[in-house]
Design an enzyme around this catalytic site. Sequence first.
Site, PDB file in Angstrom:
ATOM      1  N   TYR A 146       0.764  -1.154   0.153  1.00  0.00           N
ATOM      2  CA  TYR A 146      -0.022  -0.206   0.140  1.00  0.00           C
ATOM      3  C   TYR A 146       1.186   1.469   0.131  1.00  0.00           C
ATOM      4  O   TYR A 146       0.683   1.976  -0.846  1.00  0.00           O
ATOM      5  CB  TYR A 146      -0.813  -0.286   1.226  1.00  0.00           C
ATOM      6  CG  TYR A 146      -2.146   1.037   1.701  1.00  0.00           C
ATOM      7  CD1 TYR A 146      -2.554   1.681   0.187  1.00  0.00           C
ATOM      8  CD2 TYR A 146      -1.282   1.816   2.262  1.00  0.00           C
ATOM      9  CE1 TYR A 146      -3.633   2.510   0.999  1.00  0.00           C
ATOM     10  CE2 TYR A 146      -1.831   3.574   2.266  1.00  0.00           C
ATOM     11  CZ  TYR A 146      -3.466   3.457   1.635  1.00  0.00           C
ATOM     12  OH  TYR A 146      -4.192   5.021   1.518  1.00  0.00           O
TER      13      TYR A 146
ATOM     14  N   LYS B  16       1.301   4.141  -2.970  1.00  0.00           N
ATOM     15  CA  LYS B  16       0.774   5.473  -2.577  1.00  0.00           C
ATOM     16  C   LYS B  16       2.272   6.504  -2.969  1.00  0.00           C
ATOM     17  O   LYS B  16       1.867   7.574  -3.596  1.00  0.00           O
ATOM     18  CB  LYS B  16       0.585   6.126  -1.100  1.00  0.00           C
ATOM     19  CG  LYS B  16      -0.532   5.356  -2.056  1.00  0.00           C
ATOM     20  CD  LYS B  16      -1.516   5.854  -2.310  1.00  0.00           C
ATOM     21  CE  LYS B  16      -3.760   5.159  -2.089  1.00  0.00           C
ATOM     22  NZ  LYS B  16      -4.277   5.662  -3.181  1.00  0.00           N
TER      23      LYS B  16
END
Length: 235
Positions: A155, A159
């Site tokens: 994750y 990003k």
Amino acid sequence: MDHSIALVTGANKGIGKEMARQIAEAGLTVYVGSRDAARGQVAAEEIGGDARPLVLDVTAAASIAAAARQIGTLDILVNNAGVSDDPQTPDQEDVDTFRRVYETNVFGVVAVTNAFLPALRRSAHPRIVNVSSGTGSLTWATGPEFPHSGAHAAYRSSKAALNALTVFYAHALAGDGVKVNALAPGLRRTELNATAAASGGDPAEAAAGAVRLALLPDDAPSGGFFSWDGTPVPW
């Protein structure tokens, strides 16, 4: 601002739904992007105003193409759809986990943005907002004041990649007048992961930050990374 039409991906729940709600409350037409038609319809009805459901799976080329055909002109694109991973370190996560997370958080953003660029280029004031995360800041990740355990590797790295894409798109689209910025919404009460669901803040607060970036005037910055309260976030 002469904005009139917006699209929020992943808008049938969480921060995305609140973003769509606030955009509708500002008097704009907002397309509520949702993979599931029924959930999107319910969300649009609950949002009210000129909210319209739009079936859109950001990981499916056919779905993206069909959605793009429905929208002739677009003023605001909010790339909100995102998924997380289990709180594991890189040595614990397999490659398939990274592929699944990147498919939505990175490749989905590229696919949706490119598909809707013709519609955005027809706008007088086009805006793109990429919903990122403070955990994607390499400055914060390597600074002593923001200790991290190395968890959520897929994750967080997705990003960071999204932040880089924000800069690239901002430069590439500057000649078309497109403002492209990233938002760090902070931890919010959503279904992203167990921590967010248990201890996150109000999604409406973060959504307000996204709406500010969506309604930027023409002399506003592009290629920036901002917290929900407007404070610049280091890359």
